[in-house]
Design an enzyme around this catalytic site. Sequence first.
Site, PDB file in Angstrom:
ATOM      1  CG  HIS A  48      -0.133   0.111   2.530  1.00 51.76           C
ATOM      2  ND1 HIS A  48       0.577  -0.953   3.054  1.00 51.76           N
ATOM      3  CD2 HIS A  48       0.053   1.140   3.398  1.00 51.76           C
ATOM      4  CE1 HIS A  48       1.164  -0.587   4.179  1.00 51.76           C
ATOM      5  NE2 HIS A  48       0.864   0.683   4.408  1.00 51.76           N
ATOM      6  CG  ASP A  95       1.802   5.166   4.704  1.00 53.32           C
ATOM      7  OD1 ASP A  95       1.176   4.091   4.713  1.00 53.32           O
ATOM      8  OD2 ASP A  95       2.933   5.310   5.209  1.00 53.32           O
ATOM      9  CG  HIS A 155       5.178   1.006   2.744  1.00 49.93           C
ATOM     10  ND1 HIS A 155       4.578   2.116   2.168  1.00 49.93           N
ATOM     11  CD2 HIS A 155       4.676   0.931   3.998  1.00 49.93           C
ATOM     12  CE1 HIS A 155       3.772   2.686   3.042  1.00 49.93           C
ATOM     13  NE2 HIS A 155       3.798   1.980   4.163  1.00 49.93           N
ATOM     14  NE  ARG A 174       9.458  -4.773  10.988  1.00 53.42           N
ATOM     15  CZ  ARG A 174       8.777  -3.684  10.626  1.00 53.42           C
ATOM     16  NH1 ARG A 174       7.457  -3.685  10.710  1.00 53.42           N
ATOM     17  NH2 ARG A 174       9.391  -2.612  10.185  1.00 53.42           N
TER      18      ARG A 174
END
Length: 326
Positions: A198, A200, A255, A265
């Site tokens: 996607h 941002d 990304h 993570r």
Amino acid sequence: MVVLSKQAIDHFSLITPTFFPGVPLIDLSKPDSKNLLVKACEEFGFFKVINHGVPTEFITNLETEAIKFFSSPLSKKEKAGPPSPFGYGSKSIGQNGDIGWVEYLLLTTNPEFNYQRFASIFGENPEIFRSAVNEYVSAVKSMACEILGLLSDGLKIQQRNVFSKLLMDEQSDSVFRMNHYPPCQGVDGRDLIGFGEHTDPQIISVLRSNNTSGLQISLRDGHWISVPPDQDSFFINVGDSLQVMTNGRFKSVRHRVVTNSSKSRVSMIYFGGPPLSEKIAPLPSLMKGEEDSLYREFTWFEYKRSAHKSRLADNRLVLFEKIAAS
């Protein structure tokens, strides 16, 4: 470690790209940082910053609180959800069918936000959590505004705060997100999708994670590369709104995040957005000669509403390009 069924693995799987050591690294304390920032925004829409001024104490305190939250029993975490729009969510990303191997906490950047819904995890008075979030967000917001000011300098825009004033506005529609990607074992050398590809939609995104790999960005030629983790630096994404304001000179970076087979993570992202009523359009000062505007003017509310109706991987800006509008 979590082991998924073959059906689930096929749904989430990706081929692992190699690490890319060439991510632009910019020292914000150096005099030439403004020009390096502009170049990074033009070529990648993504870069890493050091000497950022965010106190290590703020980073450590919030990461401790984030780990505490995500380590809590699911029954307790779910009391902080579902996100409407703020709160706890798991696997489901947005309202249009996107899913990922992730759980998250979405928060407003308003320091007056009521954190009582988190009392089941942090006790009857979740003041420590609220304070950790507010201190961190305030420091990261200041860094984001300084970066936007340096970008204005590098672009030779007379009004240095033309971008940063949108984040500083009391009505700024900025949000803060904490993601947790539990370890998950893939097969045949394939990774699993934690958060799908996607861009941002906001102006700028400031990302920090623990020392676990997973972040990947797409280069201009469409190749995906893995970004080496760095828990001491911040990664910056150009958002769709900044791409429009620079008339496409800066590119919002596509990304995604993949899971790690053995390590969790945890990432923390500040999304700097304008007020809902703010009109987004290419800046006249950046238009060269007879250069045409690539985008029609729209409000942040219009774009945000359109983005919420789309899938993660959609090219959201295409609906606002002048060719598409004509």
